[in-house]
Every structure is written in C-alpha cells, then in structure tokens.
Write a protein that holds these residues in place. Sequence first.
Motif, PDB file in Angstrom:
ATOM      1  N   LEU A 135       0.828  -1.198   0.000  1.00  0.00           N
ATOM      2  CA  LEU A 135       0.000   0.000   0.000  1.00  0.00           C
ATOM      3  C   LEU A 135       0.867   1.253   0.000  1.00  0.00           C
ATOM      4  O   LEU A 135       0.572   2.228  -0.704  1.00  0.00           O
ATOM      5  CB  LEU A 135      -0.899  -0.008   1.237  1.00  0.00           C
ATOM      6  N   LYS A 136       1.975   1.233   0.741  1.00  0.00           N
ATOM      7  CA  LYS A 136       2.892   2.367   0.763  1.00  0.00           C
ATOM      8  C   LYS A 136       3.550   2.564  -0.591  1.00  0.00           C
ATOM      9  O   LYS A 136       3.785   3.687  -1.017  1.00  0.00           O
ATOM     10  CB  LYS A 136       3.972   2.156   1.825  1.00  0.00           C
ATOM     11  N   GLY A 137       3.863   1.453  -1.269  1.00  0.00           N
ATOM     12  CA  GLY A 137       4.552   1.555  -2.551  1.00  0.00           C
ATOM     13  C   GLY A 137       3.688   2.205  -3.605  1.00  0.00           C
ATOM     14  O   GLY A 137       4.159   3.014  -4.396  1.00  0.00           O
ATOM     15  N   GLY A 138       2.411   1.876  -3.621  1.00  0.00           N
ATOM     16  CA  GLY A 138       1.426   2.495  -4.509  1.00  0.00           C
ATOM     17  C   GLY A 138       1.878   2.685  -5.929  1.00  0.00           C
ATOM     18  O   GLY A 138       2.265   1.765  -6.629  1.00  0.00           O
ATOM     19  N   ALA A 139       1.846   3.930  -6.379  1.00  0.00           N
ATOM     20  CA  ALA A 139       2.165   4.265  -7.761  1.00  0.00           C
ATOM     21  C   ALA A 139       3.609   3.949  -8.096  1.00  0.00           C
ATOM     22  O   ALA A 139       3.942   3.668  -9.240  1.00  0.00           O
ATOM     23  CB  ALA A 139       1.894   5.749  -8.009  1.00  0.00           C
ATOM     24  N   GLY A 140       4.493   3.962  -7.097  1.00  0.00           N
ATOM     25  CA  GLY A 140       5.892   3.664  -7.367  1.00  0.00           C
ATOM     26  C   GLY A 140       6.067   2.262  -7.903  1.00  0.00           C
ATOM     27  O   GLY A 140       6.847   2.015  -8.817  1.00  0.00           O
TER      28      GLY A 140
END
Length: 230
Positions: A135-140
Amino acid sequence: VEFLPLARRDAAAWLTEFLARAGVEIDPRLAEEIAAKFEASNDPRKQGASGVNLLWARTEVEKVLTARPGVRRLERADLDLMVAFREEHIIGKLLDRIAARDFPSALEHLRALLASKESEMLLLWSIGDLFRQALKGGAGFARGGRGARGGWSRGSNPYSTYEIAPRLPEKYSRQEILQALRHVRQTDLGIKSSWKDSKILLEFLVWRIIVGRGAESYPAFELPTPAVEA
C-alpha cells in the motif's frame, strides 16, 4: 542538512538507542553485528557498502520484539528470529505464495511454520506488513519503481518483504489490499480474544486473503482443514 547513510558504528548506536526507548538492552558489539547485516550499496559500480539501511533494520528488529513480548535484553540467540540471519527465509516463502495467490502452497508453508512453533503473532505481523508495504509503494510499484525501498539493494534476499510487496499489485487490486489489511486486523482481535483457535484463524486468514470476496475469477477453494495440535 546532509542526508547520508549512517556508517555501521553510528547505526549501531542508533539501534541501541531505539531499543532503549522500548526498554530493551543490547550489547554494543551485537548491535554493530546487526547493523552490518543491513549494509547495502545503492550504486552497483561501487565495491563495499555505502551505509546501513535503517528502515530495513528497524523493521526486522520490530519483528523480533513482536515475537518476544516482554523481552528486556536481546541476545545472540534472538537473532535466529531475524530474516537477515537465516539461511532459509521460510516466512518469506509463505509471503511469496500469498503474493502469487497460490492457496495450496501458502497453506502448506503456513502449516510447516506453525508445526515448527514459529510465533503466530510474528506470522500475523509479517502478513500484515506485506500488504502495508504494498500500500505504501502504490504508484511507485506501478511505474516499475521500488516504492518504499528507497533504491536500496536487497538482491541477496529474494524472500524479503520489500522484494515481494512490489508484486502484489499484479494479483491484488488496491481494494483487495485494503480488505486484506482489514482481515489481518480482525484476525488479530480474534486471536487475542480466543487464543486456542489461533492456528485455525491464521489458516482462515490466508484463505480469505487469497480467495477474496466475490472474486469470480478465482477458483472456489474448500475451507482449510484445521491444523492438528501435535
């Protein structure tokens, strides 16, 4: 202000202070040995390590503290709980199969971990951490980047959470990732209120996450047979 990676000795001092705030003591030499395990170079052309990845080190130390509630001093024997000190990253293999939505293999790895007396709360924390990192990584992650990893190299550990989390969006939608975190929370509450059923609750958690609710594109698995206490 310079943002430079900490050298091993400085990172060991930071780790000692971090543990002290949690009421846990550690021998300075052992702290330095732990810090050395998380040295990594963010430039593949350089030889040697450029600094210590504190985020990675802190995450693994927090796992140890989760698995050893009430511990007042970290000893060398406790390092067996830390993935960086293991030859076989068996918890990572469970997470890898969850990321691949491979329920039979995930259940097999989970039962092996439970049979080996692996901490149930550590397993629960690790599953939740996998989805939190995704979830933290998301778009990355979606752009092919490394998300929360910050460019640090972890190539020596293919079963690291930070290696597995970027693959989750290939099999799970954002809504399913959020739903998985809710399942983890429910399981945590269930284990704390009914500890005798904790193994069954962990198996059911893995089933709920992988199969999902209303996911017609996935085959209908049978509910897992409860783990038998040896």
